[in-house]
Design a protein around this motif. Structure first.
Motif, short mmCIF file in Angstrom:
data_model
loop_
_atom_site.label_atom_id
_atom_site.label_comp_id
_atom_site.label_asym_id
_atom_site.label_seq_id
_atom_site.Cartn_x
_atom_site.Cartn_y
_atom_site.Cartn_z
N LEU A 73 45.49 -76.46 92.28
CA LEU A 73 45.98 -75.97 93.57
C LEU A 73 45.68 -76.96 94.69
N GLU A 74 44.57 -77.67 94.56
CA GLU A 74 44.25 -78.67 95.58
C GLU A 74 45.17 -79.89 95.47
N HIS A 75 45.46 -80.29 94.24
CA HIS A 75 46.28 -81.48 94.03
C HIS A 75 47.77 -81.20 94.20
N HIS A 76 48.21 -80.04 93.72
CA HIS A 76 49.64 -79.71 93.76
C HIS A 76 49.80 -78.21 93.99
N PRO A 77 49.67 -77.72 95.23
CA PRO A 77 49.79 -76.29 95.49
C PRO A 77 51.22 -75.81 95.25
N PHE A 118 47.51 -66.29 78.84
CA PHE A 118 46.80 -66.35 80.11
C PHE A 118 47.48 -65.43 81.12
N VAL A 119 46.66 -64.87 82.01
CA VAL A 119 47.17 -64.05 83.11
C VAL A 119 46.71 -64.69 84.42
N LEU A 120 47.66 -64.88 85.34
CA LEU A 120 47.37 -65.48 86.64
C LEU A 120 47.58 -64.43 87.71
N VAL A 166 58.24 -65.02 92.74
CA VAL A 166 59.20 -65.99 93.28
C VAL A 166 58.78 -67.43 92.97
N LEU A 167 57.76 -67.60 92.14
CA LEU A 167 57.36 -68.96 91.78
C LEU A 167 58.52 -69.67 91.07
N PRO A 168 58.84 -70.88 91.45
CA PRO A 168 59.91 -71.61 90.75
C PRO A 168 59.54 -71.84 89.29
N GLU A 169 60.55 -71.82 88.43
CA GLU A 169 60.33 -72.02 87.01
C GLU A 169 59.70 -73.39 86.74
N SER A 170 60.05 -74.37 87.57
CA SER A 170 59.49 -75.70 87.39
C SER A 170 57.98 -75.71 87.60
N TYR A 171 57.50 -74.89 88.55
CA TYR A 171 56.06 -74.84 88.80
C TYR A 171 55.35 -74.09 87.67
N VAL A 172 55.99 -73.08 87.11
CA VAL A 172 55.41 -72.37 85.97
C VAL A 172 55.26 -73.33 84.79
N ARG A 173 56.29 -74.15 84.54
CA ARG A 173 56.20 -75.15 83.46
C ARG A 173 55.08 -76.15 83.75
N TYR A 174 54.93 -76.50 85.02
CA TYR A 174 53.85 -77.42 85.41
C TYR A 174 52.49 -76.82 85.07
N LEU A 175 52.31 -75.53 85.33
CA LEU A 175 51.03 -74.87 85.01
C LEU A 175 50.81 -74.82 83.50
N VAL A 176 51.86 -74.47 82.75
CA VAL A 176 51.73 -74.37 81.29
C VAL A 176 51.40 -75.74 80.69
N ALA A 228 44.86 -79.86 79.64
CA ALA A 228 43.47 -79.75 80.05
C ALA A 228 42.59 -79.14 78.96
N PHE A 229 43.12 -78.21 78.19
CA PHE A 229 42.30 -77.47 77.23
C PHE A 229 42.68 -77.77 75.78
N GLU A 230 43.37 -78.89 75.58
CA GLU A 230 43.69 -79.39 74.24
C GLU A 230 44.37 -78.30 73.40
N LEU A 231 45.57 -77.91 73.85
CA LEU A 231 46.36 -76.90 73.15
C LEU A 231 47.70 -77.48 72.74
N PRO A 232 47.70 -78.62 72.03
CA PRO A 232 48.98 -79.26 71.70
C PRO A 232 49.77 -78.44 70.71
N GLY A 233 51.06 -78.30 71.00
CA GLY A 233 51.98 -77.75 70.01
C GLY A 233 51.98 -76.24 69.87
N THR A 234 50.97 -75.55 70.36
CA THR A 234 50.92 -74.10 70.17
C THR A 234 51.67 -73.41 71.30
N PRO A 235 52.34 -72.29 71.04
CA PRO A 235 52.98 -71.56 72.14
C PRO A 235 51.92 -71.08 73.13
N ILE A 236 52.21 -71.20 74.40
CA ILE A 236 51.31 -70.71 75.46
C ILE A 236 52.07 -69.68 76.27
N ARG A 237 51.47 -68.51 76.41
CA ARG A 237 52.10 -67.44 77.19
C ARG A 237 51.35 -67.30 78.52
#
Length: 449
Positions: free
Chosen positions: A374-378, A402-404, A411-421, A427-436
């Protein structure tokens, strides 16, 4: 001796409906009116391969001991004392009530393993109440609908962990988040991709019929083996062609069986022909696996037929991450089922994908990461109003979910949701697995609903 599971909760949360579903018969009276159940009722129950004694109890009410409600409560508490496991049921559509909080405190003092059930969670109406159940401090809630028979796979996993909740004789950390038993792997792909040949190679015999003809396999066949000390259950499936090409009723049934195998697998190996990889149908199958929330591994079969190998894996890696961005970083393993080349590497990738699929991240780490994000890219302002993101937690694994919490998250843009995912994945080394990633907003006190 079968373990005893007591189903408790306040009146009218669906305890008897759940009891009937568990025992497989409508032996407990069910009605919309609260307080129908008064006496304890026992029955032999099953969930999957789990067997136990289920006890239906009266709704917990705060009442004087001499009253009927008070005596019903005493019966329920007696069932709690004699139980090995407690199923604490709350109504996901109503949310947490003061009664739920009061009786949750009593349950915690009982010192028994507890499975928290958020009943009536069908559709979108029960989602918020299910997440609200975290406030009870009884662990991760299991959202389900006893009436509509939804969510019982998650209940199986929770009960399996609770039934095995004994002082471990050895370190069992690797299995804490998953059911005990063989690792279930479904092998899927287009017809003639080499699925049956791969399984025959792994088991070391011609267990499954193979040949040059496409579509030999019709039924989904489970084959058990032990690989490096690990119990494995491999499921061979019928080849999946494009839906428009499927006309034969038998093929429709076979594909339906393949889809069911994906739903019940833990890891899905998608077999691609390395000479013509990433066809449209390959991508659709991989996307289906992702949407079902299964761990994904891609096997590039017939690698021995690839003539120009130099730089081929780099090109395939780039193509996979571009075409399947929703599972970026998924294991991509070149193999030859016919010769055995790369098969051991494939199984190692499967075990690694399963470990990632089961991974949990502490809430403190998640929120330290969120603060930096949030500090780097709100999040961008929408129609002049800021979107405030306050808190994030992982609600479950298998796959990581995850729940945010925040305001105006809808109204969050889909692009920002993809950025978070993508940030969570990196950050947490979750390559290749589906993230909800789901969002929750505080209730508007001025909303009439």
């Amino acid at each position: 001796m079968l373990p005893v599971v007591a189903i408790i909760g306040r009146p009218n949360v669906g305890k008897s409906t759940l009891f009937n579903r568990l025992v497989g018969r409508r032996i407990a009276l069910v009605d919309d009116r609260p307080g129908v159940t008064r006496d304890r009722r026992e029955g032999e129950a099953t969930v999957g391969d789990l067997e136990f004694i289920a006890i239906d109890t009266a709704g917990l009410e705060d009442a004087e001991e001499a009253t009927l409600a008070g005596r019903m409560r005493a019966q329920t508490m007696s069932a709690v004392e004699g139980a090995d496991i407690i199923l604490f049921v709350m109504d996901a559509r109503v949310g947490i009530t003061p009664e739920d909080e009061y009786f949750a405190g009593i349950v915690r003092k009982a010192g028994k393993p507890v499975v928290l059930v958020a009943n009536k969670a069908e559709g979108h109406g029960g989602t918020a109440g299910a997440y609200d159940a975290f406030r009870l401090g009884l662990g991760d809630p299991v959202p389900l609908s006893a009436e509509h028979n939804e969510g019982f796979v998650d209940l199986y996993q929770a009960l399996n962990a609770a039934i095995g909740h004994e002082p471990p004789e050895e370190d069992e950390d690797e299995e804490d988040d998953g059911p005990r038993g063989p690792l279930s792997i479904a092998v899927v792909g287009r017809p003639n991709a080499g699925k049956s040949t791969l399984i025959n190679r792994l088991v070391g015999e011609d267990r499954l019929l193979t040949g040059p003809e496409a579509g030999i396999t019709r039924d989904s066949i489970a084959v058990d083996l032990v690989w490096r000390g690990r119990d494995i259950r491999l499921v061979d499936t019928a080849g999946m062609r494009r839906k428009a090409r499927i006309q034969d009723k038998l093929e429709k049934l076979a594909v339906s069986d393949s889809l069911r195998s994906i739903q019940f697998a833990e890891v899905v190996v998608v077999m691609l022909d390395a000479t013509i990889p990433f066809e449209k149908q390959d991508l659709q199958i991989a996307d289906l696996v992702s949407r079902e929330g299964r761990a994904l591994v891609i096997a590039l079969n017939k690698w021995d037929l690839v003539e120009e190998r130099a730089g081929a894996m780099k090109r395939h890696r780039e193509a996979a991450d571009r075409l399947l961005a929703q599972v970026r970083g998924m294991p991509l393993v070149p193999i030859s089922a016919a010769t055995g080349e790369g098969v051991d590497r494939l199984m190692e990738a499967v075990l690694q994908a399963h470990e990632v699929w089961n991974r949990r991240v502490p809430t403190a780490r998640i929120n330290r990461w969120l603060e930096g994000v949030l500090e780097h890219h709100p999040p961008p302002a929408v129609r002049g109003a800021r979107v405030k993101l306050r808190y994030m937690t992982q609600t479950k694994a298998r796959p990581p979910t995850f729940v945010l919490f925040g305001t105006r998250t809808s109204v969050l843009p889909e692009s920002y949701v993809r950025y978070l995912v993508n940030g969570l994945r990196e950050a947490f080394e979750l390559p290749g697995t589906p993230i909800r990633l789901t969002f929750r907003e505080p209730k508007n006190p001025y909303d009439p609903e």
